[in-house]
Motif scaffolding. Sequence first.
Motif, PDB file in Angstrom:
ATOM      1  N   SER A 184      33.389  -0.714  14.655  1.00 57.93           N
ATOM      2  CA  SER A 184      32.149  -1.470  14.788  1.00 57.93           C
ATOM      3  C   SER A 184      30.974  -0.532  15.034  1.00 57.93           C
ATOM      4  O   SER A 184      31.142   0.659  15.363  1.00 57.93           O
ATOM      5  CB  SER A 184      32.255  -2.457  15.949  1.00 57.93           C
ATOM      6  N   LYS A 185      29.774  -1.065  14.892  1.00 57.06           N
ATOM      7  CA  LYS A 185      28.562  -0.259  15.065  1.00 57.06           C
ATOM      8  C   LYS A 185      28.477   0.317  16.478  1.00 57.06           C
ATOM      9  O   LYS A 185      28.139   1.495  16.676  1.00 57.06           O
ATOM     10  CB  LYS A 185      27.331  -1.108  14.760  1.00 57.06           C
ATOM     11  N   VAL A 186      28.804  -0.492  17.487  1.00 54.70           N
ATOM     12  CA  VAL A 186      28.738  -0.014  18.865  1.00 54.70           C
ATOM     13  C   VAL A 186      29.816   1.031  19.122  1.00 54.70           C
ATOM     14  O   VAL A 186      29.583   2.019  19.827  1.00 54.70           O
ATOM     15  CB  VAL A 186      28.841  -1.184  19.852  1.00 54.70           C
ATOM     16  N   ALA A 187      31.003   0.834  18.530  1.00 55.77           N
ATOM     17  CA  ALA A 187      32.060   1.838  18.687  1.00 55.77           C
ATOM     18  C   ALA A 187      31.612   3.184  18.119  1.00 55.77           C
ATOM     19  O   ALA A 187      31.833   4.239  18.726  1.00 55.77           O
ATOM     20  CB  ALA A 187      33.339   1.369  18.004  1.00 55.77           C
ATOM     21  N   PHE A 188      30.951   3.175  16.969  1.00 51.20           N
ATOM     22  CA  PHE A 188      30.483   4.433  16.385  1.00 51.20           C
ATOM     23  C   PHE A 188      29.404   5.077  17.244  1.00 51.20           C
ATOM     24  O   PHE A 188      29.312   6.312  17.306  1.00 51.20           O
ATOM     25  CB  PHE A 188      29.992   4.211  14.959  1.00 51.20           C
ATOM     26  N   SER A 189      28.575   4.277  17.914  1.00 50.81           N
ATOM     27  CA  SER A 189      27.613   4.850  18.856  1.00 50.81           C
ATOM     28  C   SER A 189      28.345   5.552  20.003  1.00 50.81           C
ATOM     29  O   SER A 189      27.913   6.608  20.473  1.00 50.81           O
ATOM     30  CB  SER A 189      26.688   3.759  19.409  1.00 50.81           C
ATOM     31  N   CYS A 190      29.446   4.957  20.438  1.00 49.44           N
ATOM     32  CA  CYS A 190      30.258   5.603  21.481  1.00 49.44           C
ATOM     33  C   CYS A 190      30.839   6.922  20.981  1.00 49.44           C
ATOM     34  O   CYS A 190      30.834   7.931  21.691  1.00 49.44           O
ATOM     35  CB  CYS A 190      31.375   4.668  21.931  1.00 49.44           C
ATOM     36  N   TYR A 191      31.356   6.935  19.748  1.00 47.49           N
ATOM     37  CA  TYR A 191      31.932   8.160  19.203  1.00 47.49           C
ATOM     38  C   TYR A 191      30.870   9.250  19.105  1.00 47.49           C
ATOM     39  O   TYR A 191      31.145  10.446  19.309  1.00 47.49           O
ATOM     40  CB  TYR A 191      32.524   7.918  17.816  1.00 47.49           C
ATOM     41  N   ALA A 192      29.634   8.857  18.783  1.00 41.81           N
ATOM     42  CA  ALA A 192      28.558   9.833  18.587  1.00 41.81           C
ATOM     43  C   ALA A 192      27.960  10.315  19.902  1.00 41.81           C
ATOM     44  O   ALA A 192      27.147  11.245  19.898  1.00 41.81           O
ATOM     45  CB  ALA A 192      27.459   9.217  17.717  1.00 41.81           C
ATOM     46  N   ALA A 193      28.371   9.689  21.015  1.00 43.63           N
ATOM     47  CA  ALA A 193      27.741   9.996  22.308  1.00 43.63           C
ATOM     48  C   ALA A 193      28.364  11.222  22.960  1.00 43.63           C
ATOM     49  O   ALA A 193      28.787  11.190  24.116  1.00 43.63           O
ATOM     50  CB  ALA A 193      27.838   8.775  23.220  1.00 43.63           C
ATOM     51  N   TRP A 194      28.465  12.299  22.241  1.00 38.11           N
ATOM     52  CA  TRP A 194      28.994  13.560  22.771  1.00 38.11           C
ATOM     53  C   TRP A 194      28.008  14.128  23.783  1.00 38.11           C
ATOM     54  O   TRP A 194      26.801  14.046  23.576  1.00 38.11           O
ATOM     55  CB  TRP A 194      29.195  14.538  21.606  1.00 38.11           C
TER      56      TRP A 194
END
Length: 404
Positions: A90-100
């Motif tokens: 999901s869009k929010v999950a990808f934001s989490c993945y990108a939150a390095w």
Amino acid sequence: MRIAFIVGTPPKKLGSLEQWVLGVCAEALRRGHTLDLFTLLPVHPVVQQELDRLGVGFGSIESLRAAPVAAARRLASYDLLYANMLPPRSKVAFSCYAAWPAPLVFVEHCGDISTPVAPLRRYLSRALDQVTLLRVNELVGVSEYVRGRDVERFGLDARCTRVIYNGVDPGRFTTEKTPNPNGALRMICVSQLIPEKGIDVLLRAMTLTRAQDCTLRVVGYGRMEEPYKALVRELGLEKRVEFLGMRDDVHLLLRDAEACVHTPILEEAFGLAITEGMVSGCGVIATRSGGIPEIIDDGVNGLLVPKGDVAALASAIDTLAFDPALRARLGAEGRRKVERAFTLSRCISEHVDCMEQVASERRSAPVRLRPAPEAAARPAFSVSTVPAQVGPQGVPADTVSPRD
């Protein structure tokens, strides 16, 4: 530690889900952490009041979804992201993945619907699955079924996974029942009203029972409410079936039931409504699917039937209807099982333990291809006790995917 606690369902009732959310917030704060909660809207006013009282920061998932790049930058400032009930692509999950470089824990509550998929699409989906969770430090399943399924699906290192069972507060429920003047079996079903929950199977089973005086109360909401009401009329069950909608007082409604029935036709992730029925001393009937056999020991603290089997379900209903002693025994053993394995305090403590452990380890490349079988043991972790939490009982929200 600064924690972003992300829960992809709205806490819009006063129920077990909301108790869990508030309990995790309270325990994290008690241990000296700072926590911001992100959920879908709306939020029940009582839940919002308690969040304000605790001093929990709040943000909506809608705001994260609307600006994914800004969301990733915001989430990257936390010491830990603890994501629940998010579809992994999901869009929010990808934001989490990108939150390095924020460590990320993905808590999987979702059941599994088996649908036919074309070979090419299945191959592409499998390839995507192998890279979807590369940024996840730990995957938590709400049952061994979920953990095992996701280890296989995503090619995870099983050492980076664990199981934390859902929990209920036994203090909110009683095994005492209100008087039942005519002695007919009173059943309750607490569920989302969606096709995957198999309410139609339960309604059709009622037409086959020998106990034609047994009644059913359906508690919940969803897109199938009107079709199910039409089916009740078609089957001539108007005097035996009642739809109560979304309720904040399911813990009280369970006092008016001798049997709790839960009949999903999907592979259920856990079955929170089952534990609520068990801790209330009901004889529980459920389908043998997903993580449900981890809760119910067939014939000991409940009865299991095959998914979608109308005749078997009708037979199980008759078994409870005509054997009060068995109902009482199953109910007593069910309460004992919940008190032993599925308490809310245990669940809350294990989730906050997980937060602290992952944040302290800060693995740089956490999820890898599956190791040799002998190296795939799940790590042990401590369990502490926390006080019982506030808020009455309820059911999970009707979200994008069936979750429990």
